[in-house]
Motif scaffolding. Structure first.
Motif, PDB file in Angstrom:
ATOM      1  N   LEU A   1       0.823  -1.208   0.000  1.00  0.00           N
ATOM      2  CA  LEU A   1       0.000   0.000   0.000  1.00  0.00           C
ATOM      3  C   LEU A   1       0.858   1.260   0.000  1.00  0.00           C
ATOM      4  N   PRO A   2       0.308   2.366  -0.505  1.00  0.00           N
ATOM      5  CA  PRO A   2       1.052   3.630  -0.474  1.00  0.00           C
ATOM      6  C   PRO A   2       1.345   4.064   0.962  1.00  0.00           C
ATOM      7  N   HIS A   3       2.531   4.620   1.192  1.00  0.00           N
ATOM      8  CA  HIS A   3       2.895   5.093   2.533  1.00  0.00           C
ATOM      9  C   HIS A   3       1.930   6.165   3.024  1.00  0.00           C
ATOM     10  N   ALA A   4       1.347   6.942   2.109  1.00  0.00           N
ATOM     11  CA  ALA A   4       0.415   8.010   2.483  1.00  0.00           C
ATOM     12  C   ALA A   4      -0.830   7.468   3.178  1.00  0.00           C
ATOM     13  N   TRP A   5      -1.131   6.190   2.998  1.00  0.00           N
ATOM     14  CA  TRP A   5      -2.297   5.615   3.644  1.00  0.00           C
ATOM     15  C   TRP A   5      -2.065   5.413   5.138  1.00  0.00           C
ATOM     16  N   GLY A   6      -0.827   5.482   5.576  1.00  0.00           N
ATOM     17  CA  GLY A   6      -0.528   5.310   6.992  1.00  0.00           C
ATOM     18  C   GLY A   6      -0.561   3.848   7.407  1.00  0.00           C
ATOM     19  N   HIS A   7      -0.579   3.640   8.725  1.00  0.00           N
ATOM     20  CA  HIS A   7      -0.576   2.285   9.284  1.00  0.00           C
ATOM     21  C   HIS A   7      -2.009   1.764   9.416  1.00  0.00           C
ATOM     22  N   VAL A   8      -2.318   0.715   8.694  1.00  0.00           N
ATOM     23  CA  VAL A   8      -3.635   0.075   8.780  1.00  0.00           C
ATOM     24  C   VAL A   8      -3.668  -0.732  10.065  1.00  0.00           C
ATOM     25  N   THR A   9      -4.630  -0.409  10.944  1.00  0.00           N
ATOM     26  CA  THR A   9      -4.726  -1.096  12.229  1.00  0.00           C
ATOM     27  C   THR A   9      -5.895  -2.071  12.297  1.00  0.00           C
ATOM     28  N   SER A  10      -6.833  -1.950  11.356  1.00  0.00           N
ATOM     29  CA  SER A  10      -8.007  -2.806  11.397  1.00  0.00           C
ATOM     30  C   SER A  10      -8.425  -3.163   9.974  1.00  0.00           C
ATOM     31  N   VAL A  11      -8.803  -4.423   9.793  1.00  0.00           N
ATOM     32  CA  VAL A  11      -9.221  -4.920   8.485  1.00  0.00           C
ATOM     33  C   VAL A  11     -10.538  -5.666   8.665  1.00  0.00           C
ATOM     34  N   LEU A  12     -11.526  -5.339   7.832  1.00  0.00           N
ATOM     35  CA  LEU A  12     -12.826  -6.002   7.873  1.00  0.00           C
ATOM     36  C   LEU A  12     -12.982  -6.823   6.608  1.00  0.00           C
ATOM     37  N   VAL A  13     -13.235  -8.134   6.778  1.00  0.00           N
ATOM     38  CA  VAL A  13     -13.357  -9.037   5.633  1.00  0.00           C
ATOM     39  C   VAL A  13     -14.568  -9.946   5.802  1.00  0.00           C
ATOM     40  N   ASP A  14     -15.044 -10.452   4.687  1.00  0.00           N
ATOM     41  CA  ASP A  14     -16.125 -11.442   4.676  1.00  0.00           C
ATOM     42  C   ASP A  14     -15.510 -12.780   5.027  1.00  0.00           C
ATOM     43  N   GLU A  15     -15.870 -13.313   6.197  1.00  0.00           N
ATOM     44  CA  GLU A  15     -15.226 -14.541   6.646  1.00  0.00           C
ATOM     45  C   GLU A  15     -15.502 -15.742   5.750  1.00  0.00           C
ATOM     46  N   ALA A  16     -16.574 -15.704   4.957  1.00  0.00           N
ATOM     47  CA  ALA A  16     -16.882 -16.836   4.079  1.00  0.00           C
ATOM     48  C   ALA A  16     -15.869 -16.965   2.940  1.00  0.00           C
ATOM     49  N   VAL A  17     -15.178 -15.882   2.602  1.00  0.00           N
ATOM     50  CA  VAL A  17     -14.234 -15.891   1.487  1.00  0.00           C
ATOM     51  C   VAL A  17     -12.891 -16.491   1.888  1.00  0.00           C
ATOM     52  N   TRP A  18     -12.546 -16.379   3.167  1.00  0.00           N
ATOM     53  CA  TRP A  18     -11.214 -16.728   3.653  1.00  0.00           C
ATOM     54  C   TRP A  18     -11.226 -17.987   4.503  1.00  0.00           C
ATOM     55  N   SER A  19     -10.100 -18.706   4.499  1.00  0.00           N
ATOM     56  CA  SER A  19      -9.955 -19.823   5.422  1.00  0.00           C
ATOM     57  C   SER A  19      -9.903 -19.233   6.832  1.00  0.00           C
ATOM     58  N   PRO A  20     -10.108 -20.052   7.879  1.00  0.00           N
ATOM     59  CA  PRO A  20     -10.116 -19.508   9.243  1.00  0.00           C
ATOM     60  C   PRO A  20      -8.879 -18.653   9.523  1.00  0.00           C
ATOM     61  N   PHE A  21      -9.106 -17.547  10.241  1.00  0.00           N
ATOM     62  CA  PHE A  21      -8.009 -16.631  10.544  1.00  0.00           C
ATOM     63  C   PHE A  21      -8.155 -16.102  11.962  1.00  0.00           C
ATOM     64  N   PRO A  22      -7.048 -15.655  12.562  1.00  0.00           N
ATOM     65  CA  PRO A  22      -7.079 -15.166  13.948  1.00  0.00           C
ATOM     66  C   PRO A  22      -7.734 -13.788  14.034  1.00  0.00           C
ATOM     67  N   GLY A  23      -7.979 -13.319  15.243  1.00  0.00           N
ATOM     68  CA  GLY A  23      -8.557 -11.998  15.455  1.00  0.00           C
ATOM     69  C   GLY A  23      -7.544 -10.876  15.349  1.00  0.00           C
ATOM     70  N   ARG A  24      -6.274 -11.223  15.487  1.00  0.00           N
ATOM     71  CA  ARG A  24      -5.198 -10.237  15.362  1.00  0.00           C
ATOM     72  C   ARG A  24      -4.032 -10.878  14.643  1.00  0.00           C
ATOM     73  N   LEU A  25      -3.254 -10.021  13.973  1.00  0.00           N
ATOM     74  CA  LEU A  25      -2.111 -10.502  13.213  1.00  0.00           C
ATOM     75  C   LEU A  25      -0.979  -9.496  13.394  1.00  0.00           C
ATOM     76  N   LEU A  26       0.212  -9.987  13.638  1.00  0.00           N
ATOM     77  CA  LEU A  26       1.371  -9.122  13.760  1.00  0.00           C
ATOM     78  C   LEU A  26       1.989  -8.968  12.372  1.00  0.00           C
ATOM     79  N   VAL A  27       1.962  -7.731  11.849  1.00  0.00           N
ATOM     80  CA  VAL A  27       2.478  -7.435  10.525  1.00  0.00           C
ATOM     81  C   VAL A  27       3.510  -6.315  10.665  1.00  0.00           C
ATOM     82  N   ALA A  28       4.737  -6.569  10.264  1.00  0.00           N
ATOM     83  CA  ALA A  28       5.819  -5.581  10.340  1.00  0.00           C
ATOM     84  C   ALA A  28       5.909  -5.007  11.757  1.00  0.00           C
ATOM     85  N   ASN A  29       5.867  -5.890  12.743  1.00  0.00           N
ATOM     86  CA  ASN A  29       5.979  -5.522  14.163  1.00  0.00           C
ATOM     87  C   ASN A  29       4.856  -4.633  14.666  1.00  0.00           C
ATOM     88  N   GLN A  30       3.699  -4.652  14.002  1.00  0.00           N
ATOM     89  CA  GLN A  30       2.539  -3.898  14.452  1.00  0.00           C
ATOM     90  C   GLN A  30       1.316  -4.804  14.396  1.00  0.00           C
TER      91      GLN A  30
END
Length: 155
Positions: free
Chosen positions: A56-85
């Motif tokens: 993503l462009p740096h101008a978008w800043g740090h994304v802290t929350s992502v909303l997805v349709d759970e039916a599209v994705w395999s099971p996933f955790p409630g939080r994810l550590l990405v680039a130490n955040q």
């Protein structure tokens, strides 16, 4: 919480993020409903999201929350550590056709991306991404973008 590996370098890996963003609206114009299209390589959100966020462009800043349709994705955790955040992953059971992912960055904004199905062929993905760019940049962008989100013809 799951710790994700750092995203691969786009120049050295064939599995780089497949992302197409539309230009941001000029000041004073209505924001778009869809900000781009993302074609993940698999339905594994925990492995795909770090690549997306790294592209993503740096101008978008740090994304802290992502909303997805759970039916599209395999099971996933409630939080994810990405680039130490920590990124909070929220699920929705409301299915959108086509599917979208909503990215939130406090103080910066919200971005909605069309999700191209991972199993799509190159030709199908190219058509979807082109249709998305045309729909959000055309003269009736609001109506056409809404139609795209509902899976309609846009016009």
């Amino acid at each position: 919480m799951t710790i994700a590996p750092p995203p691969p370098s786009p120049l050295s890996s064939p599995s780089a993020v497949r992302l197409r963003l539309v230009p941001q609206p000029a000041q004073g114009r209505m924001p778009r409903r869809i900000d781009g299209a993302w074609w993940p390589h698999s339905p594994d959100l925990a492995s795909e999201l770090p690549r997306l966020l790294g592209g993503l462009p740096h101008a978008w800043g740090h994304v802290t929350s992502v909303l997805v349709d759970e039916a599209v994705w395999s099971p996933f955790p409630g939080r994810l550590l990405v680039a130490n955040q920590v990124v909070r992953l929220r699920r929705t059971t409301t299915q959108h056709s086509p599917s979208t992912v909503c990215l939130l960055a406090p103080g910066r904004g919200r971005w909605d991306l069309l999700v191209v199905p991972p199993a799509a062929t190159d030709a199908e993905a190219g058509r979807l991404m082109e249709r998305m760019a045309t729909a959000v940049n055309g003269p009736e962008s609001g109506n056409r973008a809404a139609a795209e989100r509902r899976g309609g013809s846009g016009g």
